[in-house]
Design a protein around this motif. Structure first.
Motif, mmCIF file in Angstrom:
data_model
loop_
_atom_site.group_PDB
_atom_site.id
_atom_site.type_symbol
_atom_site.label_atom_id
_atom_site.label_comp_id
_atom_site.label_asym_id
_atom_site.label_seq_id
_atom_site.Cartn_x
_atom_site.Cartn_y
_atom_site.Cartn_z
ATOM 1 N N VAL A 85 -7.223 -1.982 -0.781
ATOM 2 C CA VAL A 85 -7.788 -0.766 -0.200
ATOM 3 C C VAL A 85 -7.635 0.459 -1.107
ATOM 4 O O VAL A 85 -8.551 1.254 -1.205
ATOM 5 C CB VAL A 85 -7.194 -0.512 1.206
ATOM 6 C CG1 VAL A 85 -7.642 0.808 1.762
ATOM 7 C CG2 VAL A 85 -7.593 -1.646 2.138
ATOM 8 N N PRO A 86 -6.514 0.660 -1.786
ATOM 9 C CA PRO A 86 -6.380 1.864 -2.617
ATOM 10 C C PRO A 86 -7.374 1.880 -3.782
ATOM 11 O O PRO A 86 -8.113 0.918 -3.997
ATOM 12 C CB PRO A 86 -4.948 1.797 -3.146
ATOM 13 C CG PRO A 86 -4.238 0.863 -2.254
ATOM 14 C CD PRO A 86 -5.268 -0.109 -1.769
ATOM 15 N N LEU A 87 -7.363 2.943 -4.532
ATOM 16 C CA LEU A 87 -8.303 3.099 -5.637
ATOM 17 C C LEU A 87 -8.138 2.035 -6.716
ATOM 18 O O LEU A 87 -9.089 1.727 -7.425
ATOM 19 C CB LEU A 87 -8.160 4.491 -6.256
ATOM 20 C CG LEU A 87 -8.720 5.618 -5.393
ATOM 21 C CD1 LEU A 87 -8.356 6.967 -5.968
ATOM 22 C CD2 LEU A 87 -10.211 5.487 -5.231
ATOM 23 N N ILE A 142 2.313 1.788 -3.516
ATOM 24 C CA ILE A 142 1.282 2.327 -4.416
ATOM 25 C C ILE A 142 1.070 3.812 -4.139
ATOM 26 O O ILE A 142 1.062 4.632 -5.063
ATOM 27 C CB ILE A 142 -0.038 1.547 -4.273
ATOM 28 C CG1 ILE A 142 0.120 0.130 -4.809
ATOM 29 C CG2 ILE A 142 -1.172 2.269 -5.002
ATOM 30 C CD1 ILE A 142 -1.058 -0.782 -4.520
ATOM 31 N N CYS A 143 0.931 4.173 -2.878
ATOM 32 C CA CYS A 143 0.719 5.581 -2.523
ATOM 33 C C CYS A 143 1.940 6.430 -2.878
ATOM 34 O O CYS A 143 1.804 7.568 -3.332
ATOM 35 C CB CYS A 143 0.389 5.706 -1.043
ATOM 36 S SG CYS A 143 -1.230 5.028 -0.625
ATOM 37 N N SER A 178 -4.599 -6.671 1.763
ATOM 38 C CA SER A 178 -5.257 -5.363 1.865
ATOM 39 C C SER A 178 -4.423 -4.233 1.290
ATOM 40 O O SER A 178 -4.959 -3.197 0.935
ATOM 41 C CB SER A 178 -5.581 -5.055 3.323
ATOM 42 O OG SER A 178 -6.537 -5.948 3.794
ATOM 43 N N MET A 230 -7.047 10.090 -9.691
ATOM 44 C CA MET A 230 -7.956 9.133 -9.053
ATOM 45 C C MET A 230 -8.701 8.313 -10.100
ATOM 46 O O MET A 230 -8.824 7.089 -9.972
ATOM 47 C CB MET A 230 -8.944 9.870 -8.147
ATOM 48 C CG MET A 230 -8.296 10.455 -6.919
ATOM 49 S SD MET A 230 -9.347 11.551 -5.952
ATOM 50 C CE MET A 230 -10.766 10.561 -5.629
ATOM 51 N N LEU A 288 -6.377 5.759 -11.583
ATOM 52 C CA LEU A 288 -6.172 4.601 -10.709
ATOM 53 C C LEU A 288 -7.349 3.638 -10.757
ATOM 54 O O LEU A 288 -7.160 2.417 -10.829
ATOM 55 C CB LEU A 288 -5.937 5.071 -9.272
ATOM 56 C CG LEU A 288 -4.606 5.758 -9.003
ATOM 57 C CD1 LEU A 288 -4.615 6.411 -7.638
ATOM 58 C CD2 LEU A 288 -3.473 4.768 -9.111
ATOM 59 N N GLY A 326 0.819 -1.209 0.000
ATOM 60 C CA GLY A 326 0.000 0.000 0.000
ATOM 61 C C GLY A 326 0.849 1.254 0.000
ATOM 62 O O GLY A 326 0.545 2.230 -0.683
ATOM 63 N N VAL A 369 1.947 7.071 -6.597
ATOM 64 C CA VAL A 369 0.920 8.071 -6.927
ATOM 65 C C VAL A 369 1.401 9.468 -6.527
ATOM 66 O O VAL A 369 1.196 10.436 -7.258
ATOM 67 C CB VAL A 369 -0.424 7.723 -6.256
ATOM 68 C CG1 VAL A 369 -1.417 8.856 -6.391
ATOM 69 C CG2 VAL A 369 -0.980 6.447 -6.852
ATOM 70 N N GLN A 370 2.061 9.580 -5.391
ATOM 71 C CA GLN A 370 2.579 10.885 -4.968
ATOM 72 C C GLN A 370 3.626 11.395 -5.949
ATOM 73 O O GLN A 370 3.648 12.584 -6.284
ATOM 74 C CB GLN A 370 3.180 10.791 -3.561
ATOM 75 C CG GLN A 370 3.566 12.136 -2.990
ATOM 76 C CD GLN A 370 2.382 13.058 -2.798
ATOM 77 O OE1 GLN A 370 1.391 12.660 -2.232
ATOM 78 N NE2 GLN A 370 2.486 14.288 -3.275
#
Length: 118
Positions: A61-63, A13-14, A57, A32, A35, A10, A17-18
């Motif tokens: 959980v992410p988009l 992935i974040c 998870s 968004m 994704l 997670g 994206v950042q």
């Protein structure tokens, strides 16, 4: 160890994206959508489920996971209802998550008294 793997996946992935947000001129809303569509396409290609099984998870959980959930719902509804399932399947599969987001967003707004940006 499953928790560590989910946290790391997670986080990666974040983090990616950042980087995408920092290095491109794409607006957050478009990222968004990108994704969600990526998750749906990877699900349609059969690539997301093995990744989800491995990462847990951290991938669900992410988009990306939301897009995959939409795809699963559409696929199931297409098999059961035909063409009508194309329009109803995604909403049926993701209704609980959408409802939770609305309820918790509303409760957060009641508790924290949001203000307009100046």
């Amino acid at each position: 160890m499953d928790y560590v793997k989910a946290f790391l996946v997670g986080g990666v992935i974040c983090g990616l994206v950042q980087i995408l947000m920092d290095k491109t001129k794409l607006m957050p809303g478009r990222i968004m959508v990108l994704l969600v569509v990526t998750g749906a396409v990877l699900g349609a290609l059969g690539l997301y489920q093995p990744f989800l099984d491995w990462a847990g998870s951290g991938a669900g959980v992410p988009l990306l996971g939301f897009g995959n959930t939409l795809w699963k719902g559409v696929k199931k509804a297409l098999d059961e209802k035909g063409l009508l399932g194309l329009f109803t399947g995604g909403l049926t599969a993701s209704a609980a998550g959408i409802c939770a987001a609305l309820v918790f967003g509303f409760l957060g707004a009641l508790i924290f008294k949001p203000k307009m940006k100046k």
